[in-house]
Design an enzyme around this catalytic site. Structure first.
Site, mmCIF file in Angstrom:
data_model
loop_
_atom_site.group_PDB
_atom_site.id
_atom_site.type_symbol
_atom_site.label_atom_id
_atom_site.label_comp_id
_atom_site.label_asym_id
_atom_site.label_seq_id
_atom_site.Cartn_x
_atom_site.Cartn_y
_atom_site.Cartn_z
ATOM 1 N N GLY A 130 -8.541 8.534 2.781
ATOM 2 C CA GLY A 130 -7.861 9.609 2.451
ATOM 3 C C GLY A 130 -7.151 10.027 3.876
ATOM 4 O O GLY A 130 -7.458 10.605 4.666
ATOM 5 N N SER A 164 -6.318 4.261 -3.244
ATOM 6 C CA SER A 164 -6.423 3.174 -4.112
ATOM 7 C C SER A 164 -7.997 3.358 -4.595
ATOM 8 O O SER A 164 -8.901 3.642 -3.840
ATOM 9 C CB SER A 164 -6.400 1.884 -3.592
ATOM 10 O OG SER A 164 -5.010 1.733 -3.238
ATOM 11 N N GLU A 247 -7.023 -2.158 9.281
ATOM 12 C CA GLU A 247 -6.294 -2.198 7.982
ATOM 13 C C GLU A 247 -5.309 -3.355 8.120
ATOM 14 O O GLU A 247 -4.709 -3.529 7.033
ATOM 15 C CB GLU A 247 -5.896 -0.776 7.765
ATOM 16 C CG GLU A 247 -5.142 -0.732 6.461
ATOM 17 C CD GLU A 247 -4.937 0.710 6.063
ATOM 18 O OE1 GLU A 247 -3.857 0.963 5.255
ATOM 19 O OE2 GLU A 247 -5.538 1.615 6.659
#
Length: 375
Positions: A130, A164, A247
């Site tokens: 989030g 996702s 990431e």
């Protein structure tokens, strides 16, 4: 000259690589799972994730005291490289493995680690991320989601988007504003949110291929106890920056189209120089990505190097699609029984979002520029 320890490590890595490759081929064949481009975002199987966990190939850097195998970051790198190249169905456990596990090891309380890490290592505990919010683009500091003190806990209000598999996840790691601050990057905190709580709404976002993996998640006065706060109140920005290095720098940033590239190589007898140039570029980006993985394994936060990997990697993936269309032109078709036509269609459909997800390439270049200028 390679010393003995380096040679031993390399031999062990290649042995692990061979085992993972054989496992992926066997498991996907037995289950009838096809290889997919962008499989880490779009293709999932609870059984496959659990099978990885049973072999110690999920949550690999989680230490034994929290139910993990305690492997190195480079061993994990080998495993995820092979899974991405195979286009394996790994999306369910991906974000918990990639970001949440390391965040808990860095910032989590002993109770939080005991609660979440064993399930992550088993490939059975799924997290959504989030960070992004509606109408904010790649401006991560434009956080409007708020967590306000409420008795002995917090009340969470706001929304996150592009999350996702939130509709399949058990929890979400949420960045929220907890304190007013002149600097937008200050006053932010992170929370571990159970997505089954009252006040959580998960709304689908359908992509142009008619499929769903993106979601908008709305928090309407969600009640959180103090045990949901991850790390230190007000330190959310620095915590998130460490996660973004994970990431942005991983092999998924340049191997999402590898199933297509492998299929192209199998079907192309003549190898033009453009293909050789592309493979050389892949080798260079991979070396840079591995160096970032090594730095992360040492506990560093290589923000700039991770941004460069993501920028170069996503542009490389665009080149894969362009070259495939030039060398072996077919009509892309998601429903085709021909593997190449299907993989090309998947790669084309996701081409627009590769340079957006994880921060636009323009944002990433800004990070590099500001760092170079000492800003």
């Amino acid at each position: 000259m390679i010393d003995v320890r380096t040679a031993v490590r390399r031999a062990a890595a290649e042995e692990l690589r061979a085992r993972v490759r054989a496992f992926a081929e066997r498991e996907m064949a037995s289950s009838g799972a096809d290889a997919h481009c962008d499989a880490w975002m779009t293709s999932y199987s609870a059984e496959f994730s659990r099978a990885l966990g049973a072999r110690g190939w999920a949550g690999m850097t989680i230490p034994a005291e929290y139910g993990g195998p305690g492997r190195t970051s480079m061993e994990r790198y080998v495993v995820i490289e092979e899974l991405l190249a195979a286009g394996a169905p790994v999306a369910l456990h991906w974000f918990a493995d990639r970001q949440v596990g390391p965040a808990l090891l860095r910032h989590g309380s002993p109770a939080q680690r005991r609660r979440y890490l064993p399930g992550i290592a088993r490939g059975e505990c799924y997290f959504a991320i989030g960070m992004s919010e509606p109408d904010s683009g790649s401006d991560l500091a434009a956080v409007r989601t708020r967590a306000r003190r409420d008795g002995g806990g917090w009340r969470l209000e706001g929304a996150k988007t592009w999350s996702s598999h939130a509709h399949l996840a058990h929890h979400m790691l949420v960045l929220a504003r907890t304190d007013p601050a002149e600097d937008r990057r200050a006053g932010l905190s992170q929370f571990l949110v159970d997505l089954r709580l009252d006040g959580v709404q998960i709304r689908p976002i359908t992509t142009q291929d008619g499929r769903r993996h993106f979601n908008e998640v709305v928090f309407d006065g969600v009640r959180l106890d103090d045990g949901c706060l991850l790390g230190t109140r007000g330190q959310g920005w620095s915590q998130v920056m460490a996660e973004l290095a994970l990431e942005r720098s991983g092999p998924e940033r340049f191997l999402s189209t590898m199933p297509l590239l492998r299929c192209l190589l199998r079907r192309t007898e003549a190898r033009p120089k453009e293909l050789g140039v592309l493979l050389a570029e892949l080798r260079s980006i991979r070396a840079m990505s591995q160096s970032v993985a090594e730095a992360l394994g040492r506990g560093e936060t290589p923000t700039v190097a991770a941004a460069v990997v993501k920028d170069l990697g996503t542009r490389f993936e665009g080149k894969v699609v362009e070259l495939a269309r030039d060398l072996l032109p077919v009509v892309p078709d998601l429903a085709s029984g021909d593997e190449y036509a299907r993989l090309l269609a998947e790669a084309v459909v996701h081409s627009p979002d590769r340079t957006l997800r994880g921060g636009t390439n323009e944002i990433l270049r800004g990070i590099v520029a500001r760092t170079a200028a000492g800003a």
